[in-house]
Design a protein around this motif. Structure first.
Motif, mmCIF file in Angstrom:
data_model
loop_
_atom_site.group_PDB
_atom_site.id
_atom_site.type_symbol
_atom_site.label_atom_id
_atom_site.label_comp_id
_atom_site.label_asym_id
_atom_site.label_seq_id
_atom_site.Cartn_x
_atom_site.Cartn_y
_atom_site.Cartn_z
ATOM 1 N N GLY A 14 0.790 -1.220 0.000
ATOM 2 C CA GLY A 14 0.000 0.000 0.000
ATOM 3 C C GLY A 14 0.821 1.269 0.000
ATOM 4 O O GLY A 14 0.263 2.371 0.019
ATOM 5 N N ASN A 15 2.139 1.137 -0.013
ATOM 6 C CA ASN A 15 3.014 2.307 0.064
ATOM 7 C C ASN A 15 3.093 2.987 -1.308
ATOM 8 O O ASN A 15 3.499 2.363 -2.289
ATOM 9 N N PRO A 16 2.734 4.280 -1.396
ATOM 10 C CA PRO A 16 2.785 4.952 -2.706
ATOM 11 C C PRO A 16 4.191 5.063 -3.279
ATOM 12 O O PRO A 16 4.358 5.329 -4.473
ATOM 13 N N ALA A 17 5.229 4.846 -2.428
ATOM 14 C CA ALA A 17 6.604 4.944 -2.913
ATOM 15 C C ALA A 17 7.106 3.640 -3.529
ATOM 16 O O ALA A 17 8.163 3.624 -4.153
ATOM 17 N N THR A 18 6.373 2.553 -3.364
ATOM 18 C CA THR A 18 6.814 1.292 -3.952
ATOM 19 C C THR A 18 6.648 1.353 -5.465
ATOM 20 O O THR A 18 5.538 1.551 -5.959
ATOM 21 N N VAL A 36 -1.294 -6.257 -2.871
ATOM 22 C CA VAL A 36 -1.164 -5.113 -3.788
ATOM 23 C C VAL A 36 -2.538 -4.701 -4.301
ATOM 24 O O VAL A 36 -2.898 -3.521 -4.304
ATOM 25 N N LEU A 37 -3.332 -5.659 -4.726
ATOM 26 C CA LEU A 37 -4.620 -5.359 -5.345
ATOM 27 C C LEU A 37 -5.683 -4.982 -4.328
ATOM 28 O O LEU A 37 -6.708 -4.394 -4.677
ATOM 29 N N ASP A 42 -3.942 3.599 -5.473
ATOM 30 C CA ASP A 42 -3.916 3.948 -6.897
ATOM 31 C C ASP A 42 -3.090 2.903 -7.626
ATOM 32 O O ASP A 42 -1.866 2.872 -7.514
ATOM 33 N N LEU A 43 -3.773 2.066 -8.379
ATOM 34 C CA LEU A 43 -3.089 0.965 -9.048
ATOM 35 C C LEU A 43 -2.560 1.420 -10.407
ATOM 36 O O LEU A 43 -3.342 1.856 -11.269
ATOM 37 N N PRO A 44 -1.248 1.320 -10.641
ATOM 38 C CA PRO A 44 -0.704 1.660 -11.958
ATOM 39 C C PRO A 44 -1.257 0.722 -13.033
ATOM 40 O O PRO A 44 -1.495 -0.467 -12.791
ATOM 41 N N ALA A 69 -9.192 -0.587 -8.130
ATOM 42 C CA ALA A 69 -8.967 -0.569 -9.573
ATOM 43 C C ALA A 69 -10.083 0.218 -10.263
ATOM 44 O O ALA A 69 -11.234 0.223 -9.818
ATOM 45 N N THR A 70 -9.755 0.880 -11.343
ATOM 46 C CA THR A 70 -10.775 1.581 -12.116
ATOM 47 C C THR A 70 -11.611 0.563 -12.890
ATOM 48 O O THR A 70 -11.189 -0.590 -13.085
ATOM 49 N N PRO A 71 -12.797 0.953 -13.354
ATOM 50 C CA PRO A 71 -13.595 0.019 -14.162
ATOM 51 C C PRO A 71 -12.841 -0.498 -15.380
ATOM 52 O O PRO A 71 -12.953 -1.674 -15.737
#
Length: 473
Positions: A14-18, A36-37, A42-44, A69-71
């Protein structure tokens, strides 16, 4: 994997820096990949593409049901080889009190043509299925899908109703009749005969079906308390049966009578009902149906009936004067529901509700648009640890105050501060090695890259070659 290492891995997930390349590597370790999921806000896109193509079905399933995740990202598994993944995608993420954005319409259309029945049924059972796709599903060759598609259709066309009332499958005909009897009272007697022993089914029908006198009498004198409570709110119930249910021996029935539309305040007060501050009650149906019309809700906002004021507080469309009135209500549940549903609630009301609330949904108030941030540092010396935890949300809180609270006697306060980027790196390293705070520290966006890699190495994700685990879902 020990619980300590597991906590750290969840934090890194959950770390945005990972960086995305490490997140994709984590996908090859099932528990880390699912973290991760689940925990990544914010999932790349590249991570989602890797998850959608992953050989482990559990990873693909986690993407299908990810509420982060976005749609469009979830839709990547629309052609997944496993029907469980596709059915889960169709059903949508199961996030508590959060309605996810719907999938793109072409994705619903593709799922509606899936060769597996349970996938099509999942689409049909989704409230978010577009009307155009639903119109196809009511003609599906499988009766289970046809029935589900009609049952979830908010406003089915009359010609569709007529056609399915003559469906060759008796279960489809029964499903349609149960829905259609709300508009077509002539169907109700048949529905009652078919479901008379099923209290849950009868309650769903009784609350708003058009009633002739014979059906009203049957329902108002039914032996199941839930059925009588449901028909007590039915706007078509004749007045003499309303009066009869107003003195029903069951308190639940009398309460639902008192919430009926059209009663005067004196008539409500004459009913022997009781709502205690700690009671949880279902909102009045007529109020929920009018929640987009603040003028129609004014009678509920100004009512002496706690249940009606609570019901009105569900509306996100109340006028400013109505918000002000309910924000000052003596009943805490009214104030809490207002805070949960209306974007215009003043910040001080949101803060007070958060500090008073002892419910699982309290943390959701932090995400409301007006929740105050600047000035929360004043709570650092509060006797309430939940108040002290809020200090990290103050953008002006000084680093030395965050450091002080990272040594708080309450471990939840320390955990919260461990994720704050204002912490000195040396203190962050100490918190990372503390089992009580390691998960929060692993989420800190200032966690050095070598520490992130150390955590993943300890978990067996870095270093030795990580082998993708294939698995059925």
């Amino acid at each position: 994997m020990s619980e300590l290492v597991r906590e750290r891995v969840r934090g890194v997930a959950g770390n945005p820096a990972t960086p995305p390349e490490l997140l994709m590597l984590m996908l090859d370790h099932r528990l880390a990949g699912q973290a991760v999921l689940i925990f990544r806000a914010d999932l790349p896109d590249e991570v989602c593409r890797a998850a959608a193509a992953h050989p482990d079905g559990h990873i693909r399933l986690a993407l299908a049901e990810s509420w982060h995740a976005t749609p469009e990202q979830r839709a990547l598994v629309v052609d997944d080889p496993h029907p469980t993944v596709r059915a889960t995608l169709a059903a949508g993420p199961d996030a508590y009190r959060v309605t996810p954005d719907p999938l793109p319409e072409p994705t619903y259309a593709r799922l509606a043509g899936d060769p597996v029945r349970r996938v099509r049924a999942a689409v049909a059972d989704s409230w978010q299925c577009p009307a155009g796709v639903r119109a196809r599903l009511v003609d599906d060759p499988d009766p289970m899908v046809r029935g589900a598609a009609y049952a979830r259709w908010v406003d089915p066309p009359e010609e569709v109703t007529d056609r399915l009332l003559a469906d060759p499958d008796p279960d489809v005909r029964r499903t349609v009749a149960r829905r259609a009897c709300r508009r077509r009272p002539e169907l109700l007697a048949e529905v009652l005969d078919a479901t008379w022993s099923d209290g849950w089914e009868l309650s769903a029908v009784a609350i708003d079906a058009g009633l002739d006198r014979a059906s009203a009498e049957r329902l108002a004198r039914h032996g199941d308390t839930g059925v009588r409570a449901a028909v007590a709110e039915n706007p078509h119930l004749p007045r003499d049966f309303v009066d009869e249910l107003a003195v029903d021996p069951e308190p639940k029935v009398r309460l639902r009578v008192s919430l009926r539309p059209g009663l005067t305040e004196a008539e409500r007060a004459a009913v022997d009902y009781r709502v205690r501050p700690t009671d949880r009650i279902d909102p009045a149906r007529w109020v929920l149906e009018r929640r987009d019309d603040p003028d129609a809700l004014d009678v509920a906002v100004r009512s002496a009936h706690i249940g009606l004021r609570r019901s009105a507080a569900y509306s996100p469309h109340l006028r400013p004067d109505q918000v002000a009135r309910l924000a000052a209500d003596e009943d805490f549940a009214v104030r809490l529901l207002l805070c949960e549903n209306h974007d215009g609630v003043p910040g001080e009301v949101l803060l007070a509700a958060y500090l008073e609330a002892r419910v699982i949904t309290a943390g959701m108030l932090l995400g409301r648009p007006n929740f105050p941030r600047v000035g929360l540092a004043r709570l650092a010396d509060s006797a309430d640890p939940r108040a002290r935890m809020l200090v990290r949300h103050d953008p002006e809180a000084p680093a030395d105050l965050i450091d002080r609270l990272s040594r708080d006697p309450d471990e939840h306060v320390r955990w919260s501060m461990a994720a704050d980027p204002r912490l000195h790196p040396d203190r962050l390293a100490e918190l990372l090695d503390d089992p009580a705070t390691t998960g929060g520290a692993a989420r800190n966006p200032n966690l050095p890259a070598d520490q992130i890699e150390r955590i993943l190495t300890e978990a067996g994700i870095l270093g030795a070659a990580a082998t993708a685990r294939t698995g059925e879902v």
